[in-house]
Design a protein around this motif. Structure first.
Motif, PDB file in Angstrom:
ATOM      1  N   ALA A 107     -21.683  78.899  -2.862  1.00 19.39           N
ATOM      2  CA  ALA A 107     -22.879  79.475  -3.475  1.00 19.39           C
ATOM      3  C   ALA A 107     -24.154  79.075  -2.749  1.00 19.39           C
ATOM      4  CB  ALA A 107     -22.965  79.061  -4.941  1.00 19.39           C
ATOM      5  N   PHE A 108     -24.228  77.817  -2.306  1.00 19.24           N
ATOM      6  CA  PHE A 108     -25.486  77.311  -1.767  1.00 19.24           C
ATOM      7  C   PHE A 108     -25.549  77.287  -0.234  1.00 19.24           C
ATOM      8  CE2 PHE A 108     -25.633  75.571  -6.077  1.00 19.24           C
ATOM      9  CZ  PHE A 108     -26.940  75.873  -6.424  1.00 19.24           C
ATOM     10  N   LEU A 109     -24.408  77.232   0.427  1.00 21.08           N
ATOM     11  CA  LEU A 109     -24.436  77.056   1.875  1.00 21.08           C
ATOM     12  C   LEU A 109     -23.920  78.253   2.658  1.00 21.08           C
ATOM     13  CD1 LEU A 109     -23.210  73.339   2.182  1.00 21.08           C
ATOM     14  CD2 LEU A 109     -25.545  74.214   1.879  1.00 21.08           C
ATOM     15  N   ASP A 110     -23.295  79.205   1.987  1.00 22.45           N
ATOM     16  CA  ASP A 110     -22.765  80.389   2.662  1.00 22.45           C
ATOM     17  C   ASP A 110     -23.595  81.604   2.248  1.00 22.45           C
ATOM     18  OD1 ASP A 110     -21.236  82.623   3.523  1.00 22.45           O
ATOM     19  OD2 ASP A 110     -19.404  81.427   3.453  1.00 22.45           O
ATOM     20  N   PRO A 111     -24.196  82.332   3.195  1.00 22.28           N
ATOM     21  CA  PRO A 111     -25.005  83.505   2.839  1.00 22.28           C
ATOM     22  C   PRO A 111     -24.234  84.538   2.025  1.00 22.28           C
ATOM     23  CG  PRO A 111     -25.319  82.924   5.149  1.00 22.28           C
ATOM     24  CD  PRO A 111     -24.189  82.079   4.641  1.00 22.28           C
TER      25      PRO A 111
ATOM     26  N   LYS B 156     -24.659  84.700  -2.064  1.00 23.21           N
ATOM     27  CA  LYS B 156     -25.683  85.479  -2.756  1.00 23.21           C
ATOM     28  C   LYS B 156     -25.311  86.950  -2.844  1.00 23.21           C
ATOM     29  CE  LYS B 156     -29.563  82.377  -1.870  1.00 23.21           C
ATOM     30  NZ  LYS B 156     -30.942  82.222  -1.340  1.00 23.21           N
ATOM     31  N   GLU B 157     -24.426  87.400  -1.956  1.00 20.35           N
ATOM     32  CA  GLU B 157     -23.940  88.772  -2.024  1.00 20.35           C
ATOM     33  C   GLU B 157     -22.794  88.887  -3.037  1.00 20.35           C
ATOM     34  OE1 GLU B 157     -22.710  89.684   1.911  1.00 20.35           O
ATOM     35  OE2 GLU B 157     -24.720  89.450   2.786  1.00 20.35           O
ATOM     36  N   PHE B 158     -22.014  87.832  -3.162  1.00 15.90           N
ATOM     37  CA  PHE B 158     -20.836  87.866  -4.027  1.00 15.90           C
ATOM     38  C   PHE B 158     -21.228  87.845  -5.506  1.00 15.90           C
ATOM     39  CE2 PHE B 158     -17.318  85.614  -6.238  1.00 15.90           C
ATOM     40  CZ  PHE B 158     -16.300  86.521  -5.970  1.00 15.90           C
ATOM     41  N   TRP B 159     -22.119  86.918  -5.892  1.00 15.44           N
ATOM     42  CA  TRP B 159     -22.558  86.850  -7.293  1.00 15.44           C
ATOM     43  C   TRP B 159     -23.813  87.694  -7.475  1.00 15.44           C
ATOM     44  CZ3 TRP B 159     -20.731  81.865  -5.487  1.00 15.44           C
ATOM     45  CH2 TRP B 159     -19.531  81.477  -6.109  1.00 15.44           C
TER      46      TRP B 159
ATOM     47  N   VAL C 125     -26.053  81.942 -11.759  1.00 14.54           N
ATOM     48  CA  VAL C 125     -24.816  81.256 -11.382  1.00 14.54           C
ATOM     49  C   VAL C 125     -25.127  79.922 -10.719  1.00 14.54           C
ATOM     50  CG1 VAL C 125     -22.812  81.353  -9.839  1.00 14.54           C
ATOM     51  CG2 VAL C 125     -23.446  83.364 -11.199  1.00 14.54           C
ATOM     52  N   ALA C 126     -26.115  79.924  -9.823  1.00 14.79           N
ATOM     53  CA  ALA C 126     -26.470  78.704  -9.109  1.00 14.79           C
ATOM     54  C   ALA C 126     -26.961  77.624 -10.071  1.00 14.79           C
ATOM     55  CB  ALA C 126     -27.540  79.012  -8.061  1.00 14.79           C
ATOM     56  N   GLY C 127     -27.823  78.018 -11.005  1.00 11.99           N
ATOM     57  CA  GLY C 127     -28.317  77.051 -11.978  1.00 11.99           C
ATOM     58  C   GLY C 127     -27.200  76.487 -12.837  1.00 11.99           C
ATOM     59  N   ASP C 128     -26.256  77.358 -13.235  1.00 17.32           N
ATOM     60  CA  ASP C 128     -25.127  76.894 -14.047  1.00 17.32           C
ATOM     61  C   ASP C 128     -24.247  75.936 -13.255  1.00 17.32           C
ATOM     62  OD1 ASP C 128     -26.051  78.453 -16.098  1.00 17.32           O
ATOM     63  OD2 ASP C 128     -24.540  80.026 -15.883  1.00 17.32           O
ATOM     64  N   MET C 129     -24.012  76.243 -11.984  1.00 13.94           N
ATOM     65  CA  MET C 129     -23.161  75.376 -11.162  1.00 13.94           C
ATOM     66  C   MET C 129     -23.759  73.976 -11.033  1.00 13.94           C
ATOM     67  SD  MET C 129     -21.702  77.635  -8.017  1.00 13.94           S
ATOM     68  CE  MET C 129     -20.435  78.878  -8.276  1.00 13.94           C
ATOM     69  N   VAL C 130     -25.059  73.918 -10.822  1.00 17.20           N
ATOM     70  CA  VAL C 130     -25.706  72.616 -10.696  1.00 17.20           C
ATOM     71  C   VAL C 130     -25.636  71.863 -12.015  1.00 17.20           C
ATOM     72  CG1 VAL C 130     -27.898  71.443 -10.245  1.00 17.20           C
ATOM     73  CG2 VAL C 130     -27.209  73.390  -8.843  1.00 17.20           C
TER      74      VAL C 130
ATOM     75  N   ARG D 121     -21.336  72.943 -19.662  1.00 17.59           N
ATOM     76  CA  ARG D 121     -19.913  73.001 -19.391  1.00 17.59           C
ATOM     77  C   ARG D 121     -19.476  74.458 -19.490  1.00 17.59           C
ATOM     78  NH1 ARG D 121     -17.355  67.761 -22.645  1.00 17.59           N
ATOM     79  NH2 ARG D 121     -18.637  66.173 -21.616  1.00 17.59           N
ATOM     80  N   HIS D 122     -18.757  74.910 -18.484  1.00 20.63           N
ATOM     81  CA  HIS D 122     -18.240  76.267 -18.512  1.00 20.63           C
ATOM     82  C   HIS D 122     -17.112  76.358 -19.538  1.00 20.63           C
ATOM     83  CE1 HIS D 122     -19.843  77.410 -14.307  1.00 20.63           C
ATOM     84  NE2 HIS D 122     -20.477  78.103 -15.220  1.00 20.63           N
ATOM     85  N   ARG D 123     -17.262  77.235 -20.496  1.00 23.60           N
ATOM     86  CA  ARG D 123     -16.221  77.433 -21.510  1.00 23.60           C
ATOM     87  C   ARG D 123     -15.819  78.896 -21.588  1.00 23.60           C
ATOM     88  NH1 ARG D 123     -19.378  73.470 -25.756  1.00 23.60           N
ATOM     89  NH2 ARG D 123     -18.563  71.489 -24.946  1.00 23.60           N
ATOM     90  N   THR D 124     -16.790  79.761 -21.766  1.00 20.97           N
ATOM     91  CA  THR D 124     -16.544  81.199 -21.797  1.00 20.97           C
ATOM     92  C   THR D 124     -17.823  81.896 -21.361  1.00 20.97           C
ATOM     93  OG1 THR D 124     -15.829  83.064 -23.179  1.00 20.97           O
ATOM     94  CG2 THR D 124     -17.247  81.415 -24.219  1.00 20.97           C
ATOM     95  N   GLY D 125     -17.699  83.104 -20.872  1.00 20.92           N
ATOM     96  CA  GLY D 125     -18.891  83.807 -20.415  1.00 20.92           C
ATOM     97  C   GLY D 125     -18.545  85.026 -19.589  1.00 20.92           C
ATOM     98  N   LEU D 126     -19.532  85.504 -18.843  1.00 23.53           N
ATOM     99  CA  LEU D 126     -19.403  86.713 -18.028  1.00 23.53           C
ATOM    100  C   LEU D 126     -19.725  86.394 -16.581  1.00 23.53           C
ATOM    101  CD1 LEU D 126     -19.174  89.888 -17.845  1.00 23.53           C
ATOM    102  CD2 LEU D 126     -21.657  89.920 -18.195  1.00 23.53           C
ATOM    103  N   LYS D 127     -18.882  86.863 -15.679  1.00 20.17           N
ATOM    104  CA  LYS D 127     -19.145  86.767 -14.245  1.00 20.17           C
ATOM    105  C   LYS D 127     -19.357  88.172 -13.705  1.00 20.17           C
ATOM    106  CE  LYS D 127     -18.605  82.307 -13.448  1.00 20.17           C
ATOM    107  NZ  LYS D 127     -19.714  81.451 -12.983  1.00 20.17           N
TER     108      LYS D 127
END
Length: 290
Positions: A160-164, A167-170, A176-181, A222-228
């Motif tokens: 998410a943070f180091l591969d360009p 930003k195209e995938f998500w 997504v980035a904020g949730d990952m951190v 904590r990731h439990r349920t949601g939408l990607k």
């Protein structure tokens, strides 16, 4: 992770987001010189002396009781994940040397691997630092861009943070980035002596300004349920709901399953991706004598 610094910054940022009105204190008007609540205001609501609260906000949770943590959590209006994070920080700071040496497993048991392969939906297993440890064919196809970098174990946070391409995938990359951190920060409190996690956070902090900005917010989740919402290079946009299940037998490992609304465009594209994956697998010639 420097636990004292983490405690200090977490309590400070939670205190600064509150207003007197939110905790039932009168507002006498005028210009406030501090952001959010004053320390003495929070101490009053938490039922402790100002000196004692100042000690806590300086990062010292040594010997603190559960009742004090509960009072502090209520005063700060912490949600369930933040509440657990505060207790994790206190537990880490007061842990014995034996407890500190414990590390979560990264080995996926054969039974779990068979479960993954038996599922028709995309399913995979990750650890607390977002390593993609195992997945069925459809999950690997879904995350195909993640596997284009051959170096090391595939990791969604690094992607998410180091591969360009991240930003195209998500399609909602910022969320997504904020949730990952936030997930990594919560995990850092639970597993502060996980060298791999510490190295990952250090690498991302050094190489990504976006990561540093998100990390400074001190959010936890904590990731439990949601939408990607992803954009797959082969089948296009996919809206997928997910459910996560912690593997009780394997502390630190999480089982993740995706699904699409039946009959929706995402469902049709996910089926197309499954067909493409099966066709590709069937086209791979068998090695004689293998």
């Amino acid at each position: 992770m420097d636990t004292r610094t983490e405690v200090r910054d977490f309590l400070r940022t939670r205190r600064e987001r509150l207003t007197p009105q939110q905790i039932g204190l009168p507002d006498f008007g005028g210009v406030r010189r501090v952001k959010g609540l004053r320390r003495e205001e929070l101490a009053l609501v938490a039922g402790m002396s100002v000196d004692y609260y100042v000690r806590l906000e300086r990062g010292n949770l040594s010997g603190v009781s559960e009742s004090v943590l509960e009072s502090l959590s209520r005063a700060l209006r912490l949600d369930d994940v933040e509440h657990a994070h505060l207790f994790d920080l206190a537990r880490t700071q007061n842990a014995s040397a034996t407890a500190r040496r414990r590390h979560p497993t990264n080995r996926v048991r054969p039974n779990v691997l068979r479960m993954l392969d038996a599922m028709t939906a995309p399913a995979w297993v990750r650890n607390g630092r977002s390593d993609f440890l195992a997945g069925n064919a459809l999950a690997r196809a879904l995350y195909a861009p993640l596997f284009l970098d051959p170096a090391g174990t595939p990791n969604t946070a690094r992607f998410a943070f180091l591969d360009p391409r991240g930003k195209e995938f998500w399609r909602d990359w910022h969320d997504v980035a904020g949730d990952m951190v936030a997930v990594l920060r919560a995990e850092a409190a639970r597993s502060p002596y996980d060298r791999g996690l510490t190295d990952l956070i250090g690498e991302l902090s050094t190489r990504s300004a976006d990561f540093r900005q998100c990390w400074a917010a001190h959010e936890v989740m904590r990731h439990r349920t949601g939408l990607k919402r992803v954009h797959h290079p082969d089948v296009g946009d996919l809206d997928l709901t997910y459910e996560t299940m912690e593997l009780v037998t394997d502390p630190g490992l999480v089982f993740v399953v995706y699904s699409a609304e039946p009959g929706s465009p995402s469902d049709e594209r996910l089926q197309l991706l499954g067909n493409l994956t099966a066709t590709t697998a069937a086209a791979v010639p068998e090695v004689e004598g293998a």
